[in-house]
Design a protein around this motif. Structure first.
Motif, PDB file in Angstrom:
ATOM      1  N   PRO A  23      34.833  -0.181  -8.723  1.00  0.00           N
ATOM      2  CA  PRO A  23      35.013   0.587  -7.490  1.00  0.00           C
ATOM      3  C   PRO A  23      34.712   2.067  -7.697  1.00  0.00           C
ATOM      4  O   PRO A  23      34.808   2.585  -8.805  1.00  0.00           O
ATOM      5  N   THR A  24      34.341   2.726  -6.606  1.00  0.00           N
ATOM      6  CA  THR A  24      34.163   4.179  -6.598  1.00  0.00           C
ATOM      7  C   THR A  24      35.011   4.728  -5.454  1.00  0.00           C
ATOM      8  O   THR A  24      35.642   3.961  -4.730  1.00  0.00           O
ATOM      9  N   ARG A  25      34.984   6.022  -5.272  1.00  0.00           N
ATOM     10  CA  ARG A  25      35.763   6.606  -4.174  1.00  0.00           C
ATOM     11  C   ARG A  25      35.191   6.255  -2.815  1.00  0.00           C
ATOM     12  O   ARG A  25      35.911   6.211  -1.826  1.00  0.00           O
ATOM     13  N   THR A  26      33.903   5.997  -2.734  1.00  0.00           N
ATOM     14  CA  THR A  26      33.278   5.726  -1.441  1.00  0.00           C
ATOM     15  C   THR A  26      32.845   4.277  -1.262  1.00  0.00           C
ATOM     16  O   THR A  26      32.279   3.936  -0.231  1.00  0.00           O
ATOM     17  N   LEU A  40      23.507  -0.296  -7.374  1.00  0.00           N
ATOM     18  CA  LEU A  40      23.608   0.565  -6.214  1.00  0.00           C
ATOM     19  C   LEU A  40      25.068   0.642  -5.794  1.00  0.00           C
ATOM     20  O   LEU A  40      25.898  -0.139  -6.254  1.00  0.00           O
ATOM     21  N   VAL A  41      25.363   1.603  -4.932  1.00  0.00           N
ATOM     22  CA  VAL A  41      26.717   1.745  -4.419  1.00  0.00           C
ATOM     23  C   VAL A  41      26.749   1.130  -3.029  1.00  0.00           C
ATOM     24  O   VAL A  41      26.020   1.549  -2.139  1.00  0.00           O
ATOM     25  N   ALA A  42      27.591   0.110  -2.877  1.00  0.00           N
ATOM     26  CA  ALA A  42      27.812  -0.489  -1.562  1.00  0.00           C
ATOM     27  C   ALA A  42      28.957   0.282  -0.924  1.00  0.00           C
ATOM     28  O   ALA A  42      30.060   0.323  -1.462  1.00  0.00           O
TER      29      ALA A  42
END
Length: 155
Positions: A23-26, A40-42
């Protein structure tokens, strides 16, 4: 290290399947399950469906079958190689579905769902693999939660 269906997601509007990395912050970082994986960031605007939360409607109004169970049935019946060609007809897909899950609801499981099932099974078989332990864990944990997450993925 084999992964199970709790770590594999379909993302609306994007082809293929993705392994959740972290997980990331966004959102979450995902890696495509493909010959040349990319990351990639979903983000929150992407609709993600974990495969262990998806189930298939049956003719019994109260019952759905978790995707992990359907994958296991396919794996046991065909040993990994689907009896479908590259561009199966609608009738071939319906016949395949009836062979794997005779009790599927023909009114609520669409041909597009069957195509996704075949595509996803092929990807999972190739890149994730089937270990008895992983599929048993995914099945046991998804059984209670799956009733609210049928094959309504509008990709």
């Amino acid at each position: 290290m084999p992964i199970d269906l709790r770590q594999v997601a379909a993302i609306s509007g994007m082809s293929g399947l993705y392994r959740i990395v972290k997980p990331t912050r966004t959102g979450v970082i995902v890696e495509s399950l493909a010959d040349n994986p990319s990351r990639l960031v979903a983000q929150a605007r992407h609709r993600m469906s974990l495969l262990d939360e998806i189930s298939i409607y049956t003719t019994d109004e109260e019952t759905t079958v978790p995707l992990a169970d359907v994958f296991d049935r396919i794996h046991q019946k065909y040993s990994g190689e689907l009896p479908l060609n590259d561009k199966p007809s609608n009738e071939e897909l319906k016949s395949f579905m009836a062979d794997v899950l005779p009790e599927y609801d023909e009114d609520r499981v669409y041909v597009s769902d069957m195509k996704k099932l075949a595509t996803w099974y092929t990807i999972v078989h190739k890149y994730v693999g089937f270990t008895e332990q992983a599929s048993e864990e995914a099945t046991s944990e998804s059984g209670e939660e799956s009733d609210n997450n049928e094959t309504e993925d509008k990709a």
